[in-house]
Design a protein around this motif. Sequence first.
Motif, PDB file in Angstrom:
ATOM      1  N   GLU A  46       1.414  -1.219  -0.282  1.00 22.98           N
ATOM      2  CA  GLU A  46       0.188   0.300   0.205  1.00 22.98           C
ATOM      3  C   GLU A  46       0.499   1.090  -0.285  1.00 22.98           C
ATOM      4  OE1 GLU A  46      -3.265   0.237   3.115  1.00 22.98           O
ATOM      5  OE2 GLU A  46      -3.427   2.179   2.991  1.00 22.98           O
ATOM      6  N   ASN A  47       1.948   1.603   0.987  1.00 21.25           N
ATOM      7  CA  ASN A  47       2.757   2.599   0.967  1.00 21.25           C
ATOM      8  C   ASN A  47       4.549   1.798   0.836  1.00 21.25           C
ATOM      9  OD1 ASN A  47       0.652   4.548   1.379  1.00 21.25           O
ATOM     10  ND2 ASN A  47       0.743   3.773   3.178  1.00 21.25           N
TER      11      ASN A  47
ATOM     12  N   LYS B  11       6.504   3.503  -1.758  1.00 23.02           N
ATOM     13  CA  LYS B  11       7.120   4.747  -2.799  1.00 23.02           C
ATOM     14  C   LYS B  11       8.153   5.366  -1.934  1.00 23.02           C
ATOM     15  CE  LYS B  11       1.806   5.047  -2.066  1.00 23.02           C
ATOM     16  NZ  LYS B  11       0.909   5.076  -1.603  1.00 23.02           N
TER      17      LYS B  11
ATOM     18  N   TYR C 132       8.251   8.351  -0.480  1.00 22.82           N
ATOM     19  CA  TYR C 132       8.332   8.873   1.329  1.00 22.82           C
ATOM     20  C   TYR C 132       8.291   7.805   2.548  1.00 22.82           C
ATOM     21  CZ  TYR C 132       3.135   7.397   1.130  1.00 22.82           C
ATOM     22  OH  TYR C 132       2.165   6.975   1.595  1.00 22.82           O
TER      23      TYR C 132
ATOM     24  N   HIS D  70       4.484  -0.987  -6.722  1.00 24.43           N
ATOM     25  CA  HIS D  70       3.130   0.352  -6.674  1.00 24.43           C
ATOM     26  C   HIS D  70       4.511   1.350  -5.897  1.00 24.43           C
ATOM     27  CE1 HIS D  70       0.324   3.152  -6.225  1.00 24.43           C
ATOM     28  NE2 HIS D  70       0.176   3.890  -4.899  1.00 24.43           N
TER      29      HIS D  70
ATOM     30  N   TRP E  52       5.353   9.414  -8.494  1.00 21.78           N
ATOM     31  CA  TRP E  52       4.077   8.898  -7.568  1.00 21.78           C
ATOM     32  C   TRP E  52       4.435  11.241  -8.292  1.00 21.78           C
ATOM     33  CZ3 TRP E  52       0.841   7.664  -2.658  1.00 21.78           C
ATOM     34  CH2 TRP E  52      -0.013   8.681  -2.479  1.00 21.78           C
TER      35      TRP E  52
ATOM     36  N   TYR F  47       2.116  14.171  -2.436  1.00 22.24           N
ATOM     37  CA  TYR F  47       2.509  12.704  -1.707  1.00 22.24           C
ATOM     38  C   TYR F  47       4.122  11.910  -2.403  1.00 22.24           C
ATOM     39  CZ  TYR F  47      -1.960  12.223  -0.974  1.00 22.24           C
ATOM     40  OH  TYR F  47      -3.203  12.295  -0.315  1.00 22.24           O
TER      41      TYR F  47
ATOM     42  N   ASN G 199       3.083   7.362 -11.307  1.00 22.52           N
ATOM     43  CA  ASN G 199       0.940   8.040 -10.490  1.00 22.52           C
ATOM     44  C   ASN G 199       1.282   9.049 -10.818  1.00 22.52           C
ATOM     45  OD1 ASN G 199      -0.636   5.883  -8.903  1.00 22.52           O
ATOM     46  ND2 ASN G 199       0.003   6.642  -7.129  1.00 22.52           N
ATOM     47  N   GLU G 200      -0.312   9.437 -11.083  1.00 21.26           N
ATOM     48  CA  GLU G 200      -1.258  10.897 -11.209  1.00 21.26           C
ATOM     49  C   GLU G 200      -0.248  12.111 -11.429  1.00 21.26           C
ATOM     50  OE1 GLU G 200      -1.932  10.591  -6.917  1.00 21.26           O
ATOM     51  OE2 GLU G 200      -3.935   8.917  -7.016  1.00 21.26           O
TER      52      GLU G 200
ATOM     53  N   ASN H 290      -0.912   5.146 -13.660  1.00 23.14           N
ATOM     54  CA  ASN H 290      -1.753   4.629 -12.548  1.00 23.14           C
ATOM     55  C   ASN H 290      -2.410   6.112 -12.039  1.00 23.14           C
ATOM     56  OD1 ASN H 290      -3.057   2.501 -11.080  1.00 23.14           O
ATOM     57  ND2 ASN H 290      -1.780   3.741  -9.917  1.00 23.14           N
TER      58      ASN H 290
ATOM     59  N   GLN I   8      -7.887   3.169 -11.009  1.00 25.09           N
ATOM     60  CA  GLN I   8      -7.138   2.779  -9.373  1.00 25.09           C
ATOM     61  C   GLN I   8      -8.256   2.356  -9.313  1.00 25.09           C
ATOM     62  OE1 GLN I   8      -5.901   6.240  -7.167  1.00 25.09           O
ATOM     63  NE2 GLN I   8      -3.916   6.762  -8.801  1.00 25.09           N
TER      64      GLN I   8
ATOM     65  N   HIS J 216     -11.018   3.993  -6.909  1.00 24.74           N
ATOM     66  CA  HIS J 216     -11.315   5.178  -5.208  1.00 24.74           C
ATOM     67  C   HIS J 216     -13.098   5.212  -5.460  1.00 24.74           C
ATOM     68  CE1 HIS J 216      -7.787   4.052  -3.951  1.00 24.74           C
ATOM     69  NE2 HIS J 216      -7.461   4.485  -4.393  1.00 24.74           N
TER      70      HIS J 216
ATOM     71  N   GLU K 141      -7.161  -0.725  -7.689  1.00 23.32           N
ATOM     72  CA  GLU K 141      -6.949   0.307  -6.347  1.00 23.32           C
ATOM     73  C   GLU K 141      -8.601  -0.002  -5.350  1.00 23.32           C
ATOM     74  OE1 GLU K 141      -5.143   3.530  -5.464  1.00 23.32           O
ATOM     75  OE2 GLU K 141      -2.936   2.834  -6.581  1.00 23.32           O
TER      76      GLU K 141
ATOM     77  N   TRP L 260      -7.755  -2.301  -2.438  1.00 21.50           N
ATOM     78  CA  TRP L 260      -7.487  -1.396  -1.898  1.00 21.50           C
ATOM     79  C   TRP L 260      -8.128  -1.702  -0.836  1.00 21.50           C
ATOM     80  CZ3 TRP L 260      -2.983  -0.079  -3.715  1.00 21.50           C
ATOM     81  CH2 TRP L 260      -2.103   0.654  -2.926  1.00 21.50           C
TER      82      TRP L 260
ATOM     83  N   TRP M   5      -8.000   3.228   3.806  1.00 25.56           N
ATOM     84  CA  TRP M   5      -7.671   4.333   3.830  1.00 25.56           C
ATOM     85  C   TRP M   5      -8.092   5.276   4.178  1.00 25.56           C
ATOM     86  CZ3 TRP M   5      -6.831   8.225  -0.568  1.00 25.56           C
ATOM     87  CH2 TRP M   5      -7.283   7.921  -1.835  1.00 25.56           C
TER      88      TRP M   5
HETATM   89  C1  XIL Z   1      -3.068   5.121  -0.095  1.00 27.82           C
HETATM   90  C2  XIL Z   1      -2.663   4.952   1.361  1.00 27.82           C
HETATM   91  O1  XIL Z   1      -3.786   4.709   0.824  1.00 27.82           O
HETATM   92  C3  XIL Z   1      -2.340   5.816   2.791  1.00 27.82           C
HETATM   93  O2  XIL Z   1      -2.514   5.323   3.579  1.00 27.82           O
HETATM   94  C4  XIL Z   1      -1.556   7.489   2.031  1.00 27.82           C
HETATM   95  O3  XIL Z   1      -1.501   7.762   3.515  1.00 27.82           O
HETATM   96  C5  XIL Z   1      -1.874   8.005   1.122  1.00 27.82           C
HETATM   97  O4  XIL Z   1      -1.305   6.954   0.186  1.00 27.82           O
HETATM   98  N1  XIL Z   1      -4.064   6.598  -5.500  1.00 27.82           N
HETATM   99  C6  XIL Z   1      -2.599   5.604  -5.037  1.00 27.82           C
HETATM  100  C7  XIL Z   1      -2.456   5.282  -3.656  1.00 27.82           C
HETATM  101  O5  XIL Z   1      -2.019   5.667  -5.938  1.00 27.82           O
HETATM  102  O6  XIL Z   1      -1.110   5.253  -3.738  1.00 27.82           O
HETATM  103  C8  XIL Z   1      -3.087   6.399  -2.512  1.00 27.82           C
HETATM  104  O7  XIL Z   1      -2.831   5.269  -1.462  1.00 27.82           O
HETATM  105  C9  XIL Z   1      -4.755   6.303  -2.549  1.00 27.82           C
HETATM  106  C10 XIL Z   1      -4.945   6.948  -3.277  1.00 27.82           C
END
Ligand code: XIL
Length: 374
Positions: A76-77, A80, A82, A113, A117, A122, A164-165, A207, A243, A245, A280, A322, A330
Motif C-alpha cells: 500500500e505504501n 513509495k 516517502y 507501486h 508519484w 505525496y 502515478n497521478e 496509474n 484506480q 476508488h 485500487e 485497496w 485508508w
Molecule cells: C494511499 C494509502 O492508502 C494511504 O495509506 C496513504 O496515506 C496515502 O496513499 N492513490 C494511490 C495510492 O495511488 O497509493 C493511495 O494510497 C490512494 C490513492
Amino acid sequence: MSKITRREWLALASASSAFGLSACATTNGTATETQPLHTLAAEKGMRFGSAMGAGQLNDARYMEIMLRECSTMVAENAFKWYSIYPEADVVNFDPADRLFAFAGENGLTMRGHTLLWHRQEYSPQWVNDLEFTSASETADFVEEKIARIVDRYAPGIYAWDVVNEAIDDQTGMFRESSLSAKMGEQLIDHAFHVAKAHAPNARLVYNDFMSWEATSTAHRAGVLRFLERLKSRGVPIDGLGIQSHSNYEMPDEFTTGKQSEWIAFCDEVAGMGLEMYITEFDVNDTQLKPDIAYRDALISTYTREYFDLMLSYPQVKEVLAWGMVDDQNWLQGFLPRADDVLKRPTLYDKDYKAKTVRTALAEAFKAASYRQPI
Ligand code: XIL
C-alpha cells in the motif's frame, strides 16, 4: 506474525466458517462464496489481489483473507519514495522487503507501486525542495532512485506502476514539480525508459484515479491526451491502471446505460493498444445514509455493474482491492464521514466477515469472458 503458508491455509480451509464464509448457491448453482476470488478470476484469465501494509503481516486474520482470496498483492505504501527515501540521507527498504518476502514465501505474485508519484503532496519534502540546474542532472537523480528500487525486486515484480497521478484532476494538465522543472514531460518518458531498462519483462503502467463520475471529465480528457503523447513518443508503456476508488458521487447510482463518456474513455484506451488494470478498488460511501443494509445493497449493486462493464474489456487483466477489511481501509481517515460512522469500502467488514459486495465481485468474475492472462 505466526506465518501461515498457502498450503497450511488450504489444510485449514475446510473449516471455512472460521472465516465468515457460508456456502450459498448463486443463480447458476455455483457457490461463489466458497470459491476464492483468485480462482474465479483465474478461470477468466485474470488475477485478483489486494494492497496491504507491513503492519498487516502481524494480523493473522488479515493474512488468512489475503492467502485465501488473492493470487497477487501490492504494497500500500512501502514502495513509495516517502517510505523508501523519507529524508535525503535515509533509505529504508525494510517494510518493502518484508512484504516482498511474504509474497514470495506464500506464492503470491506482486505489483510494484509506485516508482514516481508525480504529485507534490505525496513526494518527500526534501525532493520537492530540490533545485536542479539541468535536465540531465534531474535525469540522473531520477534514474538512481528508480533503478535502485527496481533492481532490488526485479524479476519478482510482474508489473510496475511506473508513474502515478501525473495529470491534474481539476485541469487535465501535466502536474509541475521540482523534477519536471528542467525536464517537463520528458521526466515521465525517462521514468518509463529507466524502468524498461531495469525490468525488461515487467508490465509498465501509468496509474491514475480518473473515473466515470461527472466531476472527472477534465481528468479523463487530460489522461487520454497524456497517454497519446506517451505513445506518440514511443514510451514503453503497456497499460493504464484505473484506480477505482469509486463512488465519490454516490448516491448517483452507477448504471452502465448512463456511462457513455466512461465507456468512450475505456474504448480510447483500448484503441491505443493498452491493457487496463483495476488497481485500487474500494467504495467511498461518504454520502450514503448510515443504515448498513442500505449502504451494502447500494454498494453491491454498484460493484456488480461497475465490474460487469470493466470486465467486458478483455484488456482488463487484473483486479486489486485497496485493502480487504473495512476498518483498515485508508478512506476511513482520508475522507471520513460527517457522522463518524464506520465506512464500508472493502469486501470484508471489521470483524473479517465477507460482505455482499464480495459476492457481487465474485459473480462479476463468474459472468466475465475469458481473456489472455498476463
Ligand atoms: C494511499 C494509502 O492508502 C494511504 O495509506 C496513504 O496515506 C496515502 O496513499 N492513490 C494511490 C495510492 O495511488 O497509493 C493511495 O494510497 C490512494 C490513492
